[in-house]
Design an enzyme around this catalytic site. Structure first.
Site, PDB file in Angstrom:
ATOM      1  N   ARG A  47      19.900 -11.981  -3.051  1.00  0.00           N
ATOM      2  CA  ARG A  47      18.965 -11.052  -2.389  1.00  0.00           C
ATOM      3  C   ARG A  47      19.666  -9.716  -2.149  1.00  0.00           C
ATOM      4  O   ARG A  47      19.107  -8.651  -2.346  1.00  0.00           O
ATOM      5  CB  ARG A  47      18.451 -11.637  -1.051  1.00  0.00           C
ATOM      6  CG  ARG A  47      17.667 -10.611  -0.242  1.00  0.00           C
ATOM      7  CD  ARG A  47      16.797 -11.161   0.886  1.00  0.00           C
ATOM      8  NE  ARG A  47      17.254 -12.373   1.501  1.00  0.00           N
ATOM      9  CZ  ARG A  47      18.280 -12.462   2.385  1.00  0.00           C
ATOM     10  NH1 ARG A  47      18.930 -11.376   2.739  1.00  0.00           N
ATOM     11  NH2 ARG A  47      18.629 -13.634   2.877  1.00  0.00           N
ATOM     12  N   TYR A  99      -3.121   6.005  -5.302  1.00  0.00           N
ATOM     13  CA  TYR A  99      -3.390   4.647  -5.780  1.00  0.00           C
ATOM     14  C   TYR A  99      -4.047   3.817  -4.668  1.00  0.00           C
ATOM     15  O   TYR A  99      -3.605   3.857  -3.514  1.00  0.00           O
ATOM     16  CB  TYR A  99      -2.069   4.006  -6.237  1.00  0.00           C
ATOM     17  CG  TYR A  99      -2.217   2.575  -6.692  1.00  0.00           C
ATOM     18  CD1 TYR A  99      -2.836   2.281  -7.902  1.00  0.00           C
ATOM     19  CD2 TYR A  99      -1.757   1.524  -5.915  1.00  0.00           C
ATOM     20  CE1 TYR A  99      -2.983   0.967  -8.317  1.00  0.00           C
ATOM     21  CE2 TYR A  99      -1.896   0.208  -6.328  1.00  0.00           C
ATOM     22  CZ  TYR A  99      -2.513  -0.062  -7.526  1.00  0.00           C
ATOM     23  OH  TYR A  99      -2.657  -1.363  -7.923  1.00  0.00           O
ATOM     24  N   ASP A 171       5.370   9.399  -6.266  1.00  0.00           N
ATOM     25  CA  ASP A 171       5.028   8.264  -7.120  1.00  0.00           C
ATOM     26  C   ASP A 171       4.903   8.803  -8.543  1.00  0.00           C
ATOM     27  O   ASP A 171       3.974   9.536  -8.871  1.00  0.00           O
ATOM     28  CB  ASP A 171       3.704   7.636  -6.641  1.00  0.00           C
ATOM     29  CG  ASP A 171       3.325   6.383  -7.431  1.00  0.00           C
ATOM     30  OD1 ASP A 171       3.733   6.265  -8.600  1.00  0.00           O
ATOM     31  OD2 ASP A 171       2.590   5.526  -6.880  1.00  0.00           O
ATOM     32  N   LYS A 196       3.730  -0.669 -15.155  1.00  0.00           N
ATOM     33  CA  LYS A 196       2.958   0.167 -16.063  1.00  0.00           C
ATOM     34  C   LYS A 196       3.827   0.608 -17.254  1.00  0.00           C
ATOM     35  O   LYS A 196       4.285  -0.236 -17.990  1.00  0.00           O
ATOM     36  CB  LYS A 196       2.372   1.345 -15.290  1.00  0.00           C
ATOM     37  CG  LYS A 196       1.765   0.965 -13.917  1.00  0.00           C
ATOM     38  CD  LYS A 196       0.557   0.049 -14.036  1.00  0.00           C
ATOM     39  CE  LYS A 196       0.156  -0.596 -12.707  1.00  0.00           C
ATOM     40  NZ  LYS A 196      -0.041   0.303 -11.578  1.00  0.00           N
TER      41      LYS A 196
HETATM   42  C1  PLP Z   1      -0.137   0.151 -10.145  1.00  0.00           C
HETATM   43  C2  PLP Z   1       0.300   1.258  -9.288  1.00  0.00           C
HETATM   44  C3  PLP Z   1       0.956   1.031  -8.075  1.00  0.00           C
HETATM   45  C4  PLP Z   1       1.201  -0.380  -7.548  1.00  0.00           C
HETATM   46  O1  PLP Z   1       2.104  -1.080  -8.343  1.00  0.00           O
HETATM   47  P1  PLP Z   1       2.080  -2.692  -8.556  1.00  0.00           P
HETATM   48  O2  PLP Z   1       3.204  -2.903  -9.510  1.00  0.00           O
HETATM   49  O3  PLP Z   1       0.733  -3.044  -9.104  1.00  0.00           O
HETATM   50  O4  PLP Z   1       2.324  -3.290  -7.221  1.00  0.00           O
HETATM   51  C5  PLP Z   1       1.389   2.120  -7.351  1.00  0.00           C
HETATM   52  N1  PLP Z   1       1.161   3.379  -7.780  1.00  0.00           N
HETATM   53  C6  PLP Z   1       0.527   3.643  -8.933  1.00  0.00           C
HETATM   54  C7  PLP Z   1       0.316   5.055  -9.357  1.00  0.00           C
HETATM   55  C8  PLP Z   1       0.067   2.602  -9.724  1.00  0.00           C
HETATM   56  O5  PLP Z   1      -0.597   2.867 -10.866  1.00  0.00           O
END
Ligand code: PLP
Length: 378
Positions: A47, A99, A171, A196
């Site tokens: 961890r 998001y 982000d 993604k």
């Molecule tokens: C999908 C997404 C998230 C969340 O991520 P997860 O891996 O699904 O928890 C956060 N920000 C953006 C811009 C996203 O497209």
């Protein structure tokens, strides 16, 4: 090192002991100590630290030009852990069409712990400034946004953050470190849903964070180890495998997107197209200034939920699914899928209409994608 090279040679590459070119999967929870507290390589418990995860953390640190990287079990785990840097009574300013999961965790979970948030159109720096309160600690920006592709000026927002002694968190999921490095424009923390583009193959859920100084690194490692939302070694390895091809994938994603945009702009069924690469898009100039590419996320309005359903039922190569950024093209209706957790009135306020379709353009042959979409729109 240039970008494509960095994706392959950045971080910790291979294995010193055996010469293996690929980083091994250290499927281990604990490590033998030479006497009490005598750690061989600094690892004591997975961890706290794991060699495979560490190799990934070093890689994302390098490609985002930061000081320290962290891997979490999902993008939301990365965002929630980052928010734990703040205390009860603190306030954070957010991009309004952030998001959906980020909006949800702030307004339904972290609000209960006393961390409050305000959502404003950060593409207008004046609105960001006006939202700052005495207890504001950070500005959290998503650029471009999901699904309207609104662009926030990272440098201008960083200037506001510095002047008010706030952290700037970006982000960077949509544009990826291949096209955009927020730390170069003054951000303190960059985070990703690595589920993604970084993973890129719809086969792993993961989140990454990079910080720009040692103190933030210490603080976030303390949180990562304390709350434990870590990424496992198998997924860490799979994510590194995906990241090696990020450069060529992003080039191809963007090339295909140009062809798709050409079709959408001239098709009578399409009322409006949202893409920062279009010169009339409100954020075009800022996107051009701060990124080396416009990415492959496109939204377009066909006027009604019924028409959107019709398009969705006719496409063959665009898979109806949440998520984005993978090799296969994906299609979704934000109002009823990714953004369903945002109340209807609020959605309309943000411009997320019922006829809005979002596509994540994949790396299939552009001709097939254009033919498929044209058939569905006709
Ligand atoms: C999908 C997404 C998230 C969340 O991520 P997860 O891996 O699904 O928890 C956060 N920000 C953006 C811009 C996203 O497209």
């Amino acid at each position: 090192m240039r970008k494509k090279t960095q994706m392959i040679h950045g971080g910790i590459v291979g294995d010193e002991q055996t010469g293996a070119v690929s980083t091994p999967i250290y499927q281990v929870s604990t490590y033998k100590q030479d006497g009490i507290g005598g750690l061989r390589q600094g690892y004591e418990y997975s961890r706290t630290g794991n060699p495979t995860r560490h190799a990934l953390e070093e890689l994302i640190k390098d490609v985002e030009n930061g000081v320290r990287g962290f891997a979490f079990g999902s993008g939301m785990a990365a965002i929630t852990s980052t928010m734990m840097l703040f205390n009860s009574g603190d306030h954070v300013v957010f991009t309004d069409d952030v998001y959906g999961g980020t909006y949800r965790v702030m307004t339904s979970v972290l609000n209960r712990l006393g961390i409050s948030s305000t959502f404003v159109d950060t593409s207008n720096v004046e609105e960001t400034k006006a939202a700052i309160q005495d207890n504001t600690r950070a500005i959290f920006v998503e650029t471009p946004t999901n699904p309207l592709l609104k662009v926030t000026d990272i440098q201008a927002t960083a200037d506001v953050a510095k002047a008010n002694d706030l952290l700037l968190i970006v982000d960077n999921t949509f544009t990826t470190p291949y096209f955009q490095n927020p730390i170069d424009h003054g951000a303190d923390i960059v985070l990703h849903s690595a589920t993604k583009y970084l993973g890129g193959h719809s086969d792993v859920v993961a989140g990454l964070v990079v910080v720009n100084n040692d103190q933030l690194g210490e603080d976030l490692h303390f949180i990562q180890n304390s709350s434990g939302a870590i990424l496992g070694p198998q997924d860490s390895w799979l994510l590194m495998r995906g990241m090696k091809t990020l450069g060529i994938r992003m080039e191809e994603h963007e090339e295909n997107t140009k062809s798709v945009i050409e079709l959408l702009q001239q098709h009578p069924t399409v009322e409006k197209v949202f893409y920062p690469g279009i010169s009339s898009h409100a954020g075009h100039d800022v996107a051009q200034k701060q990124s080396n590419g416009f990415g492959a996320m496109v939204s377009f309005d066909v006027g009604s939920a019924e028409k959107a359903d019709e398009v969705l039922s006719k496409v063959r190569y665009f898979t109806l699914a949440e998520s984005l950024g993978a090799v296969e093209s994906l299609i979704s209706v934000p109002a009823r899928m990714t953004h369903a957790s945002i109340p209807h009135d609020r959605r309309l306020e943000l411009g997320i209409s019922d006829g809005l379709i979002r596509i994540s353009v994949g790396i299939e042959d552009a001709e097939d994608l254009v033919e498929d979409l044209k058939h569905a729109l006709d």
